[in-house]
Design an enzyme around this catalytic site. Structure first.
Site, PDB file in Angstrom:
ATOM      1  N   THR A  30       0.696  -1.276   0.015  1.00 42.22           N
ATOM      2  CA  THR A  30      -0.110  -0.183   0.062  1.00 42.22           C
ATOM      3  C   THR A  30       0.927   1.362  -0.111  1.00 42.22           C
ATOM      4  O   THR A  30       0.348   2.276  -0.293  1.00 42.22           O
ATOM      5  CB  THR A  30      -0.920   0.056   1.260  1.00 42.22           C
ATOM      6  OG1 THR A  30      -0.103   0.071   2.389  1.00 42.22           O
ATOM      7  CG2 THR A  30      -1.845  -1.197   1.142  1.00 42.22           C
ATOM      8  N   CYS A  34       2.588   2.611   9.394  1.00 42.12           N
ATOM      9  CA  CYS A  34       1.434   2.728  10.559  1.00 42.12           C
ATOM     10  C   CYS A  34       2.423   2.795  11.963  1.00 42.12           C
ATOM     11  O   CYS A  34       3.380   2.305  12.012  1.00 42.12           O
ATOM     12  CB  CYS A  34       0.423   1.906  10.642  1.00 42.12           C
ATOM     13  SG  CYS A  34      -0.403   1.745   9.010  1.00 42.12           S
ATOM     14  N   CYS A  38      -2.048   0.660  15.122  1.00 39.33           N
ATOM     15  CA  CYS A  38      -3.171   1.038  14.168  1.00 39.33           C
ATOM     16  C   CYS A  38      -4.304  -0.204  14.086  1.00 39.33           C
ATOM     17  O   CYS A  38      -4.133  -1.240  14.448  1.00 39.33           O
ATOM     18  CB  CYS A  38      -2.389   0.981  12.891  1.00 39.33           C
ATOM     19  SG  CYS A  38      -3.511   1.264  11.681  1.00 39.33           S
ATOM     20  N   ARG A  41      -6.479  -3.787   9.956  1.00 44.69           N
ATOM     21  CA  ARG A  41      -6.354  -5.077   9.744  1.00 44.69           C
ATOM     22  C   ARG A  41      -4.801  -5.484   9.533  1.00 44.69           C
ATOM     23  O   ARG A  41      -4.493  -4.878   8.528  1.00 44.69           O
ATOM     24  CB  ARG A  41      -7.001  -5.959   8.671  1.00 44.69           C
ATOM     25  CG  ARG A  41      -6.798  -7.414   8.579  1.00 44.69           C
ATOM     26  CD  ARG A  41      -7.709  -8.086   7.507  1.00 44.69           C
ATOM     27  NE  ARG A  41      -7.309  -9.334   7.236  1.00 44.69           N
ATOM     28  CZ  ARG A  41      -7.961 -10.439   6.276  1.00 44.69           C
ATOM     29  NH1 ARG A  41      -8.850  -9.789   5.478  1.00 44.69           N
ATOM     30  NH2 ARG A  41      -7.622 -11.600   6.402  1.00 44.69           N
ATOM     31  N   ARG A  63       4.154   6.834   2.894  1.00 44.67           N
ATOM     32  CA  ARG A  63       3.333   8.040   3.483  1.00 44.67           C
ATOM     33  C   ARG A  63       2.689   7.539   4.672  1.00 44.67           C
ATOM     34  O   ARG A  63       2.101   6.510   4.973  1.00 44.67           O
ATOM     35  CB  ARG A  63       2.232   8.398   2.455  1.00 44.67           C
ATOM     36  CG  ARG A  63       1.217   7.459   1.958  1.00 44.67           C
ATOM     37  CD  ARG A  63       0.279   7.918   0.886  1.00 44.67           C
ATOM     38  NE  ARG A  63      -0.837   7.110   0.350  1.00 44.67           N
ATOM     39  CZ  ARG A  63      -0.927   6.051  -0.197  1.00 44.67           C
ATOM     40  NH1 ARG A  63       0.362   5.788  -0.738  1.00 44.67           N
ATOM     41  NH2 ARG A  63      -1.805   5.406  -0.333  1.00 44.67           N
ATOM     42  N   CYS A  65      -0.258   6.773   7.695  1.00 42.34           N
ATOM     43  CA  CYS A  65      -1.454   6.385   7.637  1.00 42.34           C
ATOM     44  C   CYS A  65      -2.303   7.504   8.031  1.00 42.34           C
ATOM     45  O   CYS A  65      -2.095   7.922   8.993  1.00 42.34           O
ATOM     46  CB  CYS A  65      -1.557   5.020   8.538  1.00 42.34           C
ATOM     47  SG  CYS A  65      -3.129   4.507   8.953  1.00 42.34           S
ATOM     48  N   CYS A  68      -4.290   5.537  11.917  1.00 41.00           N
ATOM     49  CA  CYS A  68      -3.576   5.709  12.991  1.00 41.00           C
ATOM     50  C   CYS A  68      -2.906   6.988  13.360  1.00 41.00           C
ATOM     51  O   CYS A  68      -2.411   7.043  14.647  1.00 41.00           O
ATOM     52  CB  CYS A  68      -2.830   4.443  13.396  1.00 41.00           C
ATOM     53  SG  CYS A  68      -1.444   4.452  12.199  1.00 41.00           S
ATOM     54  N   ASP A 449      20.671  14.532  49.572  1.00 36.56           N
ATOM     55  CA  ASP A 449      19.276  14.972  49.833  1.00 36.56           C
ATOM     56  C   ASP A 449      18.654  14.206  50.935  1.00 36.56           C
ATOM     57  O   ASP A 449      18.627  12.967  51.314  1.00 36.56           O
ATOM     58  CB  ASP A 449      18.362  14.609  48.717  1.00 36.56           C
ATOM     59  CG  ASP A 449      17.070  15.263  48.873  1.00 36.56           C
ATOM     60  OD1 ASP A 449      16.684  16.240  48.719  1.00 36.56           O
ATOM     61  OD2 ASP A 449      16.108  14.343  49.294  1.00 36.56           O
TER      62      ASP A 449
END
Length: 503
Positions: A30, A34, A38, A41, A63, A65, A68, A449
């Site tokens: 694709t 992501c 995400c 699926r 690029r 998503c 998400c 301290d």
């Protein structure tokens, strides 16, 4: 910096929130990358590759998503694995709204531009410009989706002084224009403009666990009157942190609330021209609330200690409370030497009232700005209720800051402490406590301290305090997270006190 494929596969299949921001899954089929959380699926393993940062995934041609939203992911702890010089460079890049040239950046780091390019190539695999453009495009996307700011204001907020350049960089990463993204937002027209009088709201994500009540309580006990206001509240909706600020000549007020169901903080910013300072403001807040802490790694490292392990069982999301401004905090740490937290806060409030600037807040109330080093130049501090010796120490510190003798960008703990202790009236406790909270150095440890010494002494059911030498010896096994161990020791005192009350 290549993520382990087996760990990444298990994390993304489980949508494990603890890995959010630690790596990104790029889908070859694709062209999208992501977050591991995400909701889509999960793709087949043979169709994915993993990247440690969003910048690397974008540089590889993927690029972000739109479902998400990698722009909303917590900060990546992967940057912590790079060299100190690269970490400093990244910090300088994120501190300013505008981009710096590689030559300017290298000069500030004291190295050549050629060597800086080599460091980025070796440790990150990207150029400084690629990192800057990707981070700013992701930030711009979050503003397009979460605010009603105009596209021109968003371009400026993200560091672009040219709308044409902004559109070009954004389209190269998202493969769509800012106007197209804005139109996809329900009910939002592409030319919508955010009225200047309205506040701007942004969101800061974190990886759970996150102990917000403990963190807010810590700030509440130290809230500076007029400058800060903390409402602890009985519910997450009621709990709010507020403070005034001045950034790049802009002044305003910010309010921070917790949205635990979404693992994020909601920040509302009031003030004219707020868009111009959103990016550096976001980075300051991430450090103030320690949102990029690797809580799981810290917990695993410290829970082997019997005393710290008990506290971690009840407070697993320990965070290191930071400071809005290192100068402001260091001055407050000097005031805190050998007096109570409440007394030091009261005196710091007098400094703000005496030397600070007042303006009108969002509800018409007067709001104070803590004075800068320049505003305190020449101040004698004779009217704030400190001894003459302490007033001299404050004067020396202000002068040293203005002269550049105190470097708040110094990445080395020992060198910074040496700068501090070289000033008259400043000892090891002040130096380490300033490094711990003012500079968010995770291995700082104020061994002398009183609370730390009492906590270590109580471990054996005795009233005898530990010695600083004993505390340092015990803390060796806590490196490089000694600052978090100090917080847990202070928390152990509260837990033992509560247990005693019940008995």
């Amino acid at each position: 910096m290549q993520p382990d494929p087996e760990i990444c596969h298990s994390a993304r299949m489980a949508r494990d929130k603890r890995f959010d921001g630690r790596f990104y899954t790029a889908v070859k089929t694709t062209g999208i990358f992501c977050r591991p959380v995400c909701p889509a699926r999960p793709p087949l393993e043979r169709n994915v590759e993993y990247f440690a940062t969003a910048a690397e995934a974008a540089a590889a041609g993927y690029r972000p998503c739109l479902r998400c939203r990698p722009d909303a992911a917590p900060g990546s702890p992967a940057w912590g694995l790079v060299s100190t010089t690269v970490q400093r460079a990244l910090g300088l890049m994120r501190r300013e709204r505008e981009a710096q040239s590689i030559e300017e950046l290298a000069e500030r780091l004291g190295i050549t531009s050629r060597y800086l390019r080599k460091l980025f190539a070796d440790h990150i695999g990207l150029s400084p410009l690629q990192v800057w453009q990707t981070e700013r495009a992701l930030f711009a996307f979050s503003l397009l989706r979460d605010t009603s700011l105009s596209i021109g204001d968003i371009a400026f907020a993200a560091g672009f002084n040219s709308l044409r350049r902004f559109n070009g960089v954004f389209k190269a990463i998202y493969q769509r224009t800012p106007s197209e993204v804005r139109r996809e937002r329900s009910g939002m027209a592409s030319g919508s403009v955010h009225p200047e009088a309205e506040p701007v709201r942004i969101y800061l994500s974190y990886r759970p666990p996150f102990d917000w009540p403990e963190l807010l309580g810590f700030f509440a006990a130290r809230a500076l009157p007029g400058v800060e206001r903390v409402v602890v509240g009985n519910t997450p909706e009621e709990a709010v942190y507020q403070r005034s600020f001045r950034l790049n000549g802009r002044r305003g007020v910010l309010r921070v609330a917790h949205e635990p169901e979404k693992d994020r903080l909601r920040v509302t910013v009031y003030g004219e021209g707020a868009a111009a300072v959103l990016y550096p403001l976001r980075e300051k807040l991430r450090r103030l609330f320690d949102l990029d802490a690797d809580s799981e790694q810290i917990c695993v490292h410290l829970q082997g200690d019997p005393l710290l392990g008990k506290v971690l069982l009840q407070s697993p999301g320990v965070r290191l409370p930071g400071a809005w401004d290192p100068f402001e905090y260091t001055l407050r740490a000097i005031l805190g030497q050998q007096i109570s937290v409440a007394a030091a806060t009261t005196i710091a409030g007098r400094i703000a009232n005496r030397y600070g600037e007042t303006f009108t807040g969002p509800e018409g109330e007067p709001v104070l700005l803590f004075p800068s080093a320049e505003q305190l130049s020449g101040a004698d501090f004779s009217d704030i209720g400190v001894t003459r010796t302490r007033a001299k120490t404050l004067q020396h510190f202000v002068a040293a800051t203005l002269d550049g003798e105190i470097d708040f960008d110094e990445p080395d703990l020992e060198r910074f402490c040496a700068q501090m202790t070289a000033l008259p009236g400043i000892g090891d406790w002040t130096a380490h406590y300033t490094a711990m909270r003012g500079l968010s150095m995770p291995d700082a440890f104020p061994a002398s301290d009183l609370g730390i010494l009492i906590a270590l002494g109580k471990e054996n059911d005795g009233d005898r305090k530990a010695t600083p030498k004993q505390a340092l010896a015990r803390a060796e096994s806590w490196r490089p997270w000694r600052a978090y161990a100090a917080l847990l020791l202070w928390q152990s005192l509260k837990l033992s006190s509560s247990s005693g009350d019940k008995k």
